[in-house]
Design a protein around this motif. Sequence first.
Motif, PDB file in Angstrom:
ATOM      1  N   ALA A 124     -12.725  46.502 -16.222  1.00  0.00           N
ATOM      2  CA  ALA A 124     -11.778  45.897 -15.577  1.00  0.00           C
ATOM      3  C   ALA A 124     -11.652  46.077 -14.020  1.00  0.00           C
ATOM      4  CB  ALA A 124     -10.334  46.733 -16.065  1.00  0.00           C
ATOM      5  N   SER A 125     -12.103  47.208 -13.456  1.00  0.00           N
ATOM      6  CA  SER A 125     -12.194  47.518 -12.198  1.00  0.00           C
ATOM      7  C   SER A 125     -13.134  46.432 -11.439  1.00  0.00           C
ATOM      8  CB  SER A 125     -13.067  48.682 -11.685  1.00  0.00           C
ATOM      9  OG  SER A 125     -11.870  49.717 -11.286  1.00  0.00           O
ATOM     10  N   ARG A 126     -14.249  46.279 -12.146  1.00  0.00           N
ATOM     11  CA  ARG A 126     -15.330  45.392 -11.660  1.00  0.00           C
ATOM     12  C   ARG A 126     -14.865  44.024 -11.481  1.00  0.00           C
ATOM     13  NH1 ARG A 126     -20.562  47.622 -14.851  1.00  0.00           N
ATOM     14  NH2 ARG A 126     -21.193  49.173 -13.355  1.00  0.00           N
ATOM     15  N   LYS A 127     -14.077  43.360 -12.601  1.00  0.00           N
ATOM     16  CA  LYS A 127     -13.478  42.154 -12.577  1.00  0.00           C
ATOM     17  C   LYS A 127     -12.417  42.263 -11.492  1.00  0.00           C
ATOM     18  CE  LYS A 127     -11.050  39.123 -15.514  1.00  0.00           C
ATOM     19  NZ  LYS A 127     -10.473  38.995 -16.784  1.00  0.00           N
ATOM     20  N   PHE A 128     -11.815  43.019 -11.374  1.00  0.00           N
ATOM     21  CA  PHE A 128     -10.569  43.227 -10.386  1.00  0.00           C
ATOM     22  C   PHE A 128     -11.186  43.007  -8.869  1.00  0.00           C
ATOM     23  CE2 PHE A 128      -8.063  45.533  -6.960  1.00  0.00           C
ATOM     24  CZ  PHE A 128      -6.966  44.761  -7.169  1.00  0.00           C
ATOM     25  N   MET A 129     -12.362  43.839  -8.854  1.00  0.00           N
ATOM     26  CA  MET A 129     -12.883  43.760  -7.257  1.00  0.00           C
ATOM     27  C   MET A 129     -13.751  42.497  -7.034  1.00  0.00           C
ATOM     28  SD  MET A 129     -12.305  46.438  -5.791  1.00  0.00           S
ATOM     29  CE  MET A 129     -13.151  46.313  -4.295  1.00  0.00           C
ATOM     30  N   GLU A 130     -14.192  41.877  -8.009  1.00  0.00           N
ATOM     31  CA  GLU A 130     -14.964  40.508  -8.132  1.00  0.00           C
ATOM     32  C   GLU A 130     -13.787  39.376  -7.721  1.00  0.00           C
ATOM     33  OE1 GLU A 130     -16.810  37.571 -11.181  1.00  0.00           O
ATOM     34  OE2 GLU A 130     -17.776  39.374 -11.166  1.00  0.00           O
ATOM     35  N   LYS A 134     -13.036  37.861  -3.519  1.00  0.00           N
ATOM     36  CA  LYS A 134     -12.955  36.280  -2.843  1.00  0.00           C
ATOM     37  C   LYS A 134     -11.826  36.122  -1.991  1.00  0.00           C
ATOM     38  CE  LYS A 134     -15.721  35.335  -7.040  1.00  0.00           C
ATOM     39  NZ  LYS A 134     -15.706  34.630  -8.097  1.00  0.00           N
ATOM     40  N   LYS A 135     -10.724  36.789  -2.271  1.00  0.00           N
ATOM     41  CA  LYS A 135      -9.504  36.131  -1.258  1.00  0.00           C
ATOM     42  C   LYS A 135      -9.834  36.801  -0.093  1.00  0.00           C
ATOM     43  CE  LYS A 135      -6.393  37.129  -5.361  1.00  0.00           C
ATOM     44  NZ  LYS A 135      -5.400  37.747  -5.844  1.00  0.00           N
ATOM     45  N   LYS A 136      -9.079  36.013   0.734  1.00  0.00           N
ATOM     46  CA  LYS A 136      -9.057  36.269   2.277  1.00  0.00           C
ATOM     47  C   LYS A 136      -8.381  37.384   2.479  1.00  0.00           C
ATOM     48  CE  LYS A 136      -7.826  34.130   6.721  1.00  0.00           C
ATOM     49  NZ  LYS A 136      -7.123  32.786   7.569  1.00  0.00           N
ATOM     50  N   ALA A 137      -8.669  38.356   3.272  1.00  0.00           N
ATOM     51  CA  ALA A 137      -8.463  39.523   3.587  1.00  0.00           C
ATOM     52  C   ALA A 137      -6.822  39.338   4.543  1.00  0.00           C
ATOM     53  CB  ALA A 137      -9.200  40.532   4.303  1.00  0.00           C
TER      54      ALA A 137
END
Length: 149
Positions: A124-130, A134-137
């Motif tokens: 779940a952590s990896r999926k969240f980070m992935e 990709k989102k603009k900071a």
Amino acid sequence: MKMKPSIALFAASALLAGVAGAQEKAAEAPAADQPKQEKEITVSPEQMKKDLGYFLGFQSGQQLGSIPTLTFDDLDQESFLQGIKDGMVRKPAKDQEQLKPALDAFQKQIDERISAKAKANLEASRKFMEENGKKKASPQRSPASSTRL
């Protein structure tokens, strides 16, 4: 990790609660020159027995709740109650050597549950980070710009 059911710990909790209550009463006691007024106990023997049973059961439940992934369904209720009874009279029906295989198997089960939960959390952590990587900071303010004098 060695797990030993400890009724003594539960009894100690009840004893400490009683001692704390006695200390509070002593602190609230009137001066020696004033007449002593005892608080009337208004609980029936049946209710006392029920409430004491609930208190000790709740304390036991809290203690058992600290065992990771343990659920009520992991326990045989009759054996659990018999263990409490045997513990109270300090006459075990089984010795530690007889119980060791079951405790070892249960420890392995707990370890497997924890491992499965850790793997799910990692995924779940990896999926969240992935997804969020990709989102603009969003613009960040420097700590100095938010400080006011």
